[in-house]
Design an enzyme around this catalytic site. Structure first.
Site, mmCIF file in Angstrom:
data_model
loop_
_atom_site.group_PDB
_atom_site.id
_atom_site.type_symbol
_atom_site.label_atom_id
_atom_site.label_comp_id
_atom_site.label_asym_id
_atom_site.label_seq_id
_atom_site.Cartn_x
_atom_site.Cartn_y
_atom_site.Cartn_z
ATOM 1 N N ASN A 395 -30.770 -22.253 43.801
ATOM 2 C CA ASN A 395 -30.833 -22.020 45.070
ATOM 3 C C ASN A 395 -32.275 -22.607 45.666
ATOM 4 O O ASN A 395 -32.342 -23.619 46.184
ATOM 5 C CB ASN A 395 -30.953 -20.409 45.540
ATOM 6 C CG ASN A 395 -30.908 -20.299 47.011
ATOM 7 O OD1 ASN A 395 -31.124 -20.971 47.740
ATOM 8 N ND2 ASN A 395 -30.224 -19.207 47.309
ATOM 9 N N ASP A 396 -33.511 -21.988 45.350
ATOM 10 C CA ASP A 396 -34.664 -22.270 45.696
ATOM 11 C C ASP A 396 -35.001 -23.885 45.507
ATOM 12 O O ASP A 396 -35.573 -24.632 46.285
ATOM 13 C CB ASP A 396 -35.874 -21.387 45.388
ATOM 14 C CG ASP A 396 -35.898 -19.932 45.956
ATOM 15 O OD1 ASP A 396 -34.971 -19.842 47.150
ATOM 16 O OD2 ASP A 396 -36.346 -19.042 45.230
#
Lengths: 470, 101
Positions: A395-396
């Site tokens: 994600n990040d």
């Protein structure tokens, strides 16, 4: 101490230690390519064998029964664990082994001091200083690694534990250690040394407790480094050059890994060391809530269609892949796409997973050849030309906010530029934000679709859909 | 030059060797790098052997084992887990890295 080598030719010992050091260096050098790595490992083992042999030959060493019993029992346990451990659990194992180096260094420092006291040896001030530092570094390494192990193993919550005046408390403990250290150097009191080590243990705990799961790659690398410095400090205490060279090699290795990890997360090393990793970046409440982003969800069949009709695909695995144990299913996906003539590559962010190189090991375990797996720097230029980027459990590290939103907590962190791909697909468990607790604008992009569910199950269904259609 | 100073020379130069060798390690092998450095930092076993093997005339705390020998025993035991566990698991990981057929 110095007298231990007296009756064995010191130059013979020195030569043996030098050769052992060279074997270790060659062992590390071997890791520059998977082709030479196994030979390197064999070289390092040879070095260790030599170190064992020469040390056991010291005339001052007796009690062979006791020593061999300890080595044999440790060897059996070590080998059994090493053979049985799951590759997804490697971060825990490494953290656990760091703690052993720490506690060993601590015990050796204590033991050496007690031995000198028993023999009424006059210990020079410099040795006393080395002894204090050695046991201190050992204690910090041990305590910190135990907490890291607990968090990785799931015994402790992987969420950061933050309380008020944390930094002030750490400061007080540090000052206490310095004061007691001076007291110990003046009066050579064993109890003082023990108290110093107990405080160092507490400090070691406190430094890692506030650090959350996704920051673990930095923490593990840092303890890797500490374990090396602990060994080197022990070498200074014992005036043993092999411990100094080896400790320095391991220490600098861990330091470089820490640097790489910090750089890849846009964190500052001194903040990590003082236990303040990500304190400002982590919004605990934000991590819990479901995002309300406007997204497009895709069905497995659509994902399968897009993948098999692409000419090139880049798969981006993250920690979610490890959690879901999805790597074997991904290997099947790799196979079925390759059979259809799709070019499949893998892109690994330096901090994907819980330790450096974590993703590479899992992909290797599932038999994905290493020459289709690329680092961020190698592959970022390829995203613009690729048909599909398939993000699995990351994600990040793919959040474009790191590049273009200055107010974002992750601004400045280097990312995999998947948003440049013609089509982005993301396999996700839920709409919970990533570790940093911020929304990912990627998910709202016109070229992005999300497929919800367990990563392993999703990949298996995609493979089924592609096979079924054929 | 005192022995401590000589040791400091060795230490600093070894750090430089480590620095250059480690930058050459491919990022794909960073996990085995940690595993093998784990194994070789088990070298503290040398210190543990010296503690456990020393002539020690102090009173035994149980059976005929002295405090020193107990400390040494535990230290050797833990460092051995490191050494054997570290090398074996490194071998296992490295054997998995294969090229495209």
């Amino acid at each position: 101490m110095g007298n231990t080598v007296a009756q064995l030719n010191p130059d013979l010992v020195g030569m043996a230690y030098l050769i052992a050091t060279l074997f270790f260096i060659y062992g590390l050098k071997g890791l520059s390519s998977p082709k030479t790595a196994l030979l390197g490992n064999a070289s390092a083992m040879t070095g260790m064998g030599l170190a064992f042999a020469i040390t056991l030959a010291f005339p001052s060493v007796g009690n062979y029964g006791l020593i061999f019993a300890a080595i044999a029992s440790g060897a059996v346990i070590g080998i059994v664990i090493a053979r049985k451990i799951k590759m997804t659990a490697m971060p825990q194992l490494v953290a656990c082994l760091h703690s052993f180096v720490g506690i060993t260094a601590l015990l050796v420092a204590l033991g050496t001091f007690l031995l000198d006291q028993l023999n009424n040896t006059v210990v020079p001030l410099i040795t006393m200083i080395e002894l204090t530092i050695g046991s201190f570094v050992g204690a910090i390494t041990f305590a910190g690694s135990i907490i890291a192990f607990g968090k990785l193993q799931g015994i402790l919550s992987s969420k950061p534990l933050i309380f008020k005046h944390q930094h002030f408390l750490n400061l007080v403990l540090t000052v206490a250690i310095i004061v007691l250290g001076i007291e110990f150097l003046m009066h050579h009191n064993a109890t003082t040394l023990v108290i110093i080590d107990v405080i160092a243990l507490i400090l070691g705990f406190l430094l890692v407790v506030p650090i959350g799961g996704a920051d673990m790659p930095v923490v593990i690398s840092m303890h890797n480094s500490y374990s090396g410095w602990a060994a080197a400090a022990t070498g200074f205490v014992l005036n043993n050059q092999l411990l100094i060279t080896t400790g320095a090699l391991v220490g600098s290795s861990g330091a470089i890994l820490s640097y790489i990890m910090c750089h890849a997360m846009n964190r500052e090393l001194y903040k990590v060391m003082s236990g303040g990793v990500g304190l400002h970046a982590v919004d605990l409440e934000a991590m819990e809530r479901e995002s309300t982003q406007a997204i497009k969800a895709a069905a497995v069949e659509d994902v399968a269609f897009l993948l098999e009709n692409a000419s090139s695909v880049i798969i981006v695995p993250g920690y979610g892949m490890a959690v879901a144990q999805a790597h074997h299913a991904i290997k099947e996906l790799y196979d079925v796409l390759t059979e259809k003539g799709v070019s499949v590559k893998f892109a690994i962010h330096p901090v994907a997973g819980r330790m450096p190189g974590h993703m590479n090991v899992l992909l290797a375990e599932s038999d994905i050849p290493y020459d289709v797996v690329f680092t961020m720097d190698e592959i970022n230029k390829d995203f613009a030309a690729v048909d599909v980027a398939f993000v699995i459990g990351a994600n990040d590290v793919v959040n474009p906010a790191a590049k273009n939103v200055q107010s974002s907590p992750i601004y400045g962190m280097p990312i995999l530029e998947v948003y440049k791909a013609k089509q982005v697909l993301v396999s996700k468990r839920s709409m919970k934000p990533g570790y940093s607790g911020i929304d990912n604008a990627l998910f709202e992009a016109v070229n992005c679709s999300l497929v919800f569910g367990d990563a392993k199950h999703t990949c298996e269904m995609i493979v089924k859909a592609i096979r079924g259609a054929a | 030059m005192s022995q401590t100073m000589v040791n400091l020379y060795i230490f600093v130069l070894s750090c430089f060797v480590g620095y250059h060798v480690i930058w050459g390690v491919t990022p794909a092998l960073h996990t085995p790098l940690m595993a093998v450095t784990n194994a070789i930092s088990g070298i503290v076993i040398v210190g543990a052997i010296l503690v456990a093997g020393a002539q020690d005339n102090s009173a035994a705390i149980f059976f005929n084992i002295t405090t020193m020998q107990l400390i040494g025993f535990v230290a050797i035991f833990l460092a051995s887990i490191n050494i054997f566990g570290g090398f074996v698991v490194t071998n296992r990981i490295l054997a998995m890295f294969k090229k495209r057929k």
